[in-house]
Design a protein around this motif. Structure first.
Motif, PDB file in Angstrom:
ATOM      1  N   MET A   1      71.638  33.821  24.897  1.00 30.53           N
ATOM      2  CA  MET A   1      71.041  35.118  24.609  1.00 30.53           C
ATOM      3  C   MET A   1      71.082  35.988  25.863  1.00 30.53           C
ATOM      4  SD  MET A   1      67.177  36.048  23.301  1.00 30.53           S
ATOM      5  CE  MET A   1      67.422  35.206  21.743  1.00 30.53           C
ATOM      6  N   ALA A   2      71.507  37.211  25.719  1.00 29.96           N
ATOM      7  CA  ALA A   2      71.585  38.127  26.855  1.00 29.96           C
ATOM      8  C   ALA A   2      70.192  38.526  27.318  1.00 29.96           C
ATOM      9  CB  ALA A   2      72.373  39.370  26.461  1.00 29.96           C
ATOM     10  N   VAL A   3      70.038  38.680  28.618  1.00 27.54           N
ATOM     11  CA  VAL A   3      68.765  39.129  29.168  1.00 27.54           C
ATOM     12  C   VAL A   3      68.628  40.627  28.940  1.00 27.54           C
ATOM     13  CG1 VAL A   3      67.388  39.358  31.254  1.00 27.54           C
ATOM     14  CG2 VAL A   3      68.776  37.308  30.899  1.00 27.54           C
ATOM     15  N   SER A   4      67.475  41.042  28.433  1.00 26.05           N
ATOM     16  CA  SER A   4      67.234  42.460  28.185  1.00 26.05           C
ATOM     17  C   SER A   4      66.644  43.098  29.429  1.00 26.05           C
ATOM     18  CB  SER A   4      66.265  42.630  27.007  1.00 26.05           C
ATOM     19  OG  SER A   4      66.018  43.980  26.752  1.00 26.05           O
ATOM     20  N   LEU A   5      67.382  44.028  30.018  1.00 21.50           N
ATOM     21  CA  LEU A   5      66.943  44.688  31.239  1.00 21.50           C
ATOM     22  C   LEU A   5      66.355  46.052  30.923  1.00 21.50           C
ATOM     23  CD1 LEU A   5      69.912  43.801  33.593  1.00 21.50           C
ATOM     24  CD2 LEU A   5      67.694  42.686  33.453  1.00 21.50           C
ATOM     25  N   LEU A   6      65.309  46.397  31.676  1.00 21.02           N
ATOM     26  CA  LEU A   6      64.535  47.599  31.400  1.00 21.02           C
ATOM     27  C   LEU A   6      64.873  48.705  32.382  1.00 21.02           C
ATOM     28  CD1 LEU A   6      62.094  48.578  29.590  1.00 21.02           C
ATOM     29  CD2 LEU A   6      60.640  47.912  31.501  1.00 21.02           C
ATOM     30  N   ASN A   7      65.120  49.888  31.861  1.00 24.77           N
ATOM     31  CA  ASN A   7      65.270  51.077  32.690  1.00 24.77           C
ATOM     32  C   ASN A   7      64.004  51.911  32.534  1.00 24.77           C
ATOM     33  OD1 ASN A   7      66.972  52.870  34.383  1.00 24.77           O
ATOM     34  ND2 ASN A   7      66.713  54.249  32.655  1.00 24.77           N
ATOM     35  N   SER A   8      63.477  52.397  33.647  1.00 28.90           N
ATOM     36  CA  SER A   8      62.233  53.148  33.608  1.00 28.90           C
ATOM     37  C   SER A   8      62.499  54.631  33.781  1.00 28.90           C
ATOM     38  CB  SER A   8      61.283  52.660  34.701  1.00 28.90           C
ATOM     39  OG  SER A   8      60.101  53.416  34.713  1.00 28.90           O
ATOM     40  N   SER A   9      62.037  55.429  32.828  1.00 27.78           N
ATOM     41  CA  SER A   9      62.160  56.881  32.892  1.00 27.78           C
ATOM     42  C   SER A   9      60.758  57.482  32.895  1.00 27.78           C
ATOM     43  CB  SER A   9      62.951  57.402  31.689  1.00 27.78           C
ATOM     44  OG  SER A   9      62.930  58.810  31.636  1.00 27.78           O
ATOM     45  N   THR A  10      60.410  58.158  33.976  1.00 29.21           N
ATOM     46  CA  THR A  10      59.084  58.737  34.113  1.00 29.21           C
ATOM     47  C   THR A  10      59.143  60.240  33.901  1.00 29.21           C
ATOM     48  OG1 THR A  10      58.405  57.043  35.702  1.00 29.21           O
ATOM     49  CG2 THR A  10      57.127  59.078  35.666  1.00 29.21           C
ATOM     50  N   SER A  11      58.224  60.745  33.111  1.00 25.79           N
ATOM     51  CA  SER A  11      58.110  62.190  32.908  1.00 25.79           C
ATOM     52  C   SER A  11      56.755  62.654  33.430  1.00 25.79           C
ATOM     53  CB  SER A  11      58.239  62.553  31.423  1.00 25.79           C
ATOM     54  OG  SER A  11      59.567  62.374  30.976  1.00 25.79           O
ATOM     55  N   MET A  12      56.785  63.603  34.370  1.00 28.36           N
ATOM     56  CA  MET A  12      55.551  64.213  34.850  1.00 28.36           C
ATOM     57  C   MET A  12      55.133  65.223  33.789  1.00 28.36           C
ATOM     58  SD  MET A  12      55.198  62.738  37.815  1.00 28.36           S
ATOM     59  CE  MET A  12      53.912  63.717  38.588  1.00 28.36           C
ATOM     60  N   ILE A  13      54.260  64.817  32.879  1.00 24.04           N
ATOM     61  CA  ILE A  13      53.957  65.667  31.731  1.00 24.04           C
ATOM     62  C   ILE A  13      52.872  66.698  32.024  1.00 24.04           C
ATOM     63  CG2 ILE A  13      54.744  63.939  30.090  1.00 24.04           C
ATOM     64  CD1 ILE A  13      51.823  63.241  29.537  1.00 24.04           C
ATOM     65  N   THR A  14      52.235  66.587  33.180  1.00 19.34           N
ATOM     66  CA  THR A  14      51.279  67.604  33.610  1.00 19.34           C
ATOM     67  C   THR A  14      51.063  67.508  35.111  1.00 19.34           C
ATOM     68  OG1 THR A  14      49.046  68.493  33.358  1.00 19.34           O
ATOM     69  CG2 THR A  14      49.298  66.114  33.139  1.00 19.34           C
ATOM     70  N   HIS A  15      50.743  68.629  35.726  1.00 19.77           N
ATOM     71  CA  HIS A  15      50.340  68.662  37.134  1.00 19.77           C
ATOM     72  C   HIS A  15      48.822  68.816  37.249  1.00 19.77           C
ATOM     73  CE1 HIS A  15      54.435  69.988  39.072  1.00 19.77           C
ATOM     74  NE2 HIS A  15      54.524  68.843  38.404  1.00 19.77           N
ATOM     75  N   ALA A  16      48.130  68.714  36.128  1.00 22.47           N
ATOM     76  CA  ALA A  16      46.674  68.904  36.120  1.00 22.47           C
ATOM     77  C   ALA A  16      45.956  67.567  36.158  1.00 22.47           C
ATOM     78  CB  ALA A  16      46.263  69.684  34.872  1.00 22.47           C
ATOM     79  N   CYS A  17      44.755  67.576  36.707  1.00 21.99           N
ATOM     80  CA  CYS A  17      43.913  66.370  36.728  1.00 21.99           C
ATOM     81  C   CYS A  17      42.456  66.788  36.637  1.00 21.99           C
ATOM     82  CB  CYS A  17      44.156  65.568  38.004  1.00 21.99           C
ATOM     83  SG  CYS A  17      43.284  63.972  38.032  1.00 21.99           S
ATOM     84  N   ASN A  18      41.652  65.942  36.008  1.00 21.51           N
ATOM     85  CA  ASN A  18      40.232  66.260  35.839  1.00 21.51           C
ATOM     86  C   ASN A  18      39.371  65.697  36.964  1.00 21.51           C
ATOM     87  OD1 ASN A  18      40.772  63.599  34.812  1.00 21.51           O
ATOM     88  ND2 ASN A  18      38.733  63.589  33.889  1.00 21.51           N
ATOM     89  N   LEU A  19      39.972  64.922  37.885  1.00 18.44           N
ATOM     90  CA  LEU A  19      39.208  64.336  38.984  1.00 18.44           C
ATOM     91  C   LEU A  19      39.764  64.803  40.326  1.00 18.44           C
ATOM     92  CD1 LEU A  19      38.650  60.628  37.809  1.00 18.44           C
ATOM     93  CD2 LEU A  19      37.207  62.644  37.433  1.00 18.44           C
ATOM     94  N   ASN A  20      39.073  64.414  41.395  1.00 17.63           N
ATOM     95  CA  ASN A  20      39.484  64.777  42.749  1.00 17.63           C
ATOM     96  C   ASN A  20      39.293  63.565  43.650  1.00 17.63           C
ATOM     97  OD1 ASN A  20      40.276  66.308  44.977  1.00 17.63           O
ATOM     98  ND2 ASN A  20      38.183  66.955  45.399  1.00 17.63           N
ATOM     99  N   CYS A  21      40.145  62.557  43.457  1.00 21.38           N
ATOM    100  CA  CYS A  21      39.979  61.284  44.167  1.00 21.38           C
ATOM    101  C   CYS A  21      40.208  61.461  45.669  1.00 21.38           C
ATOM    102  CB  CYS A  21      40.943  60.249  43.613  1.00 21.38           C
ATOM    103  SG  CYS A  21      40.673  59.890  41.854  1.00 21.38           S
ATOM    104  N   SER A  22      39.419  60.748  46.461  1.00 22.63           N
ATOM    105  CA  SER A  22      39.460  60.913  47.918  1.00 22.63           C
ATOM    106  C   SER A  22      40.807  60.512  48.500  1.00 22.63           C
ATOM    107  CB  SER A  22      38.354  60.075  48.561  1.00 22.63           C
ATOM    108  OG  SER A  22      38.552  58.692  48.300  1.00 22.63           O
ATOM    109  N   TYR A  23      41.513  59.592  47.858  1.00 20.91           N
ATOM    110  CA  TYR A  23      42.770  59.083  48.392  1.00 20.91           C
ATOM    111  C   TYR A  23      43.990  59.699  47.715  1.00 20.91           C
ATOM    112  CZ  TYR A  23      41.945  56.224  44.243  1.00 20.91           C
ATOM    113  OH  TYR A  23      41.657  55.814  42.974  1.00 20.91           O
ATOM    114  N   CYS A  24      43.805  60.707  46.894  1.00 22.93           N
ATOM    115  CA  CYS A  24      44.912  61.266  46.113  1.00 22.93           C
ATOM    116  C   CYS A  24      45.993  61.859  47.022  1.00 22.93           C
ATOM    117  CB  CYS A  24      44.411  62.342  45.154  1.00 22.93           C
ATOM    118  SG  CYS A  24      45.703  62.974  44.054  1.00 22.93           S
ATOM    119  N   TYR A  25      47.239  61.499  46.743  1.00 21.73           N
ATOM    120  CA  TYR A  25      48.380  61.979  47.521  1.00 21.73           C
ATOM    121  C   TYR A  25      49.070  63.160  46.853  1.00 21.73           C
ATOM    122  CZ  TYR A  25      50.553  58.995  44.020  1.00 21.73           C
ATOM    123  OH  TYR A  25      50.906  58.407  42.834  1.00 21.73           O
ATOM    124  N   GLU A  26      48.617  63.553  45.669  1.00 17.88           N
ATOM    125  CA  GLU A  26      49.208  64.699  44.975  1.00 17.88           C
ATOM    126  C   GLU A  26      48.517  65.977  45.475  1.00 17.88           C
ATOM    127  OE1 GLU A  26      50.661  62.541  40.866  1.00 17.88           O
ATOM    128  OE2 GLU A  26      48.785  63.675  40.850  1.00 17.88           O
TER     129      GLU A  26
END
Length: 380
Positions: free
Chosen positions: A1-26
């Motif tokens: 059986m062939a190994v199923s390999l995963l490709n990851s596609s990320t979509s930044m669906i918003t630039h908004a956030c409801n919090l203000n974490c002290s360590y946030c890098y955004e």
């Protein structure tokens, strides 16, 4: 059986956030959202790539922000579109969330679609730790809900300077409820020698707790290999393990393509963001910091090209303030693995190998002093 390999596609669906974490890098959040039709176009394009690829068989569609649940309408529509045959390759959707926006209606929808839409919760420990890190009193998260729907999913903890003194209590409070948790030190923080000594103390408290109760799953920081041998003295290879620009790609809210989210405008700003085609991701020395060439912990020490670039202007330039904390972690991990094998009757081959490697490493690291030893750490 062939190994199923995963490709990851990320979509930044918003630039908004409801919090203000002290360590946030955004550093460049704003009230902006990806249109649904653009998200469909991106996923369809990635699916076509998978069909033609001899390397990948399926796709993981990651929704990211900001806080991705700020654009929950898009998530619902995309998942239901995919369930209806939107693409013809195997797929699954994932989003990491702070968990504070989940209401009754969201819960009901997620229960119905849990097989295809997985949420991972960012959770920083006790209520006190959550409050310190999140910049808000909205720290209550329904951990039972996450664990019920996705029991294999691990909670992710970020350790800040403010919560470091409570690390052991925070981790154990989650684990005693039957949940799994991983932890990582915050990036871009002015870590000190005093922090390293405190980190060592907290990790030792966890070490002792795990040796006392073998039913608890040890924190990820204590079970990693610490191999200080088999390294050529001038070997430049330093691990590029995240897949940036290789088996993962990130699309911003306008559809522009980046190697990972760390190079997008929400992190770096519009003027400094770096498109995927501007980087030679396959270069073997992309992550090689000359300062670290002779350090015995260079493979154990984590590094991220995105954080390196954001805070120091170069993909390979590691944060040297981390060095004593990495040493503290390596020493404690060695001690834990050695002590655990001494207590247990039945060990897996992997556990035994961890312990043997730890003994060799500890014989080197025990001569280093957190307060007096200076990185790079070299075998005498």
């Amino acid at each position: 059986m062939a190994v199923s390999l995963l490709n990851s596609s990320t979509s930044m669906i918003t630039h908004a956030c409801n919090l203000n974490c002290s360590y946030c890098y955004e550093s460049h959040k704003q009230n902006a959202y990806m249109p649904v039709e653009l998200a469909k176009e991106i996923i369809s394009k990635e699916a076509s790539f998978i069909k033609e690829s001899d390397k990948f068989d399926e796709i993981q569609v990651d929704f990211m922000g900001g806080e991705p649940l700020m654009n929950f309408t898009l998530i619902k529509e995309i998942v239901e579109w995919l369930e209806g045959g939107g693409i013809d390759v195997p797929w699954i959707c994932f989003a990491s969330t702070n968990g504070t926006l989940i209401d009754h209606d969201m819960k009901e929808w997620l229960k119905q679609h849990k097989q295809y839409m997985v949420l991972g919760a960012s959770y920083d420990g006790t209520s006190k730790m959550q409050s310190k890190n999140r910049g808000t009193d909205r720290y209550d998260i329904d951990l039972d809900f996450f664990h019920e729907l996705w029991p294999a999913q691990t909670f992710q903890m970020t350790i800040s300077k403010e919560t470091l003194p409570f690390l052991a209590d925070g981790v154990l409070s989650v684990q005693h409820k039957g949940y799994e948790i991983n932890a990582a030190l915050a990036q871009g923080v002015n870590w000190s020698i005093e922090d390293a000594k405190l980190y060592r103390k907290q990790l030792c408290l966890l070490k002792d707790a795990y040796l006392k109760d073998l039913q608890l799953k040890p924190l990820n920081r204590l079970i990693r290999y610490v191999d200080v041998f088999n390294l050529a003295p001038t070997e430049r290879r330093q691990i590029h393990g995240c897949g940036s620009g290789l088996n993962m790609v990130t699309y911003d809210i306008d559809g522009k393509k980046y190697g990972c989210h760390m190079f997008t405008p929400i992190v770096l700003g519009t003027d400094k963001a770096i498109g995927v085609d501007a980087v030679e991701w396959e270069k073997s020395d992309l992550m090689a910091d000359p300062y670290c060439e002779t350090c015995v912990l260079r493979r154990f020490c984590p590094t991220c090209p995105g954080f390196n670039y954001k805070y120091r202007g170069h993909f390979a330039s590691r944060d040297k303030r981390w060095c004593p904390l990495v040493l503290a972690e390596a020493m404690t991990a060695c001690e834990f693995q050695i002590e655990r094998i001494a207590m247990m009757d039945n060990l897996s081959a992997e556990d035994a190998e961890h312990a043997q490697t730890a003994i060799k490493a500890y014989n080197v690291l025990k001569h280093l002093d957190l307060e007096k030893s200076v990185s790079p750490y070299i075998i005498a």
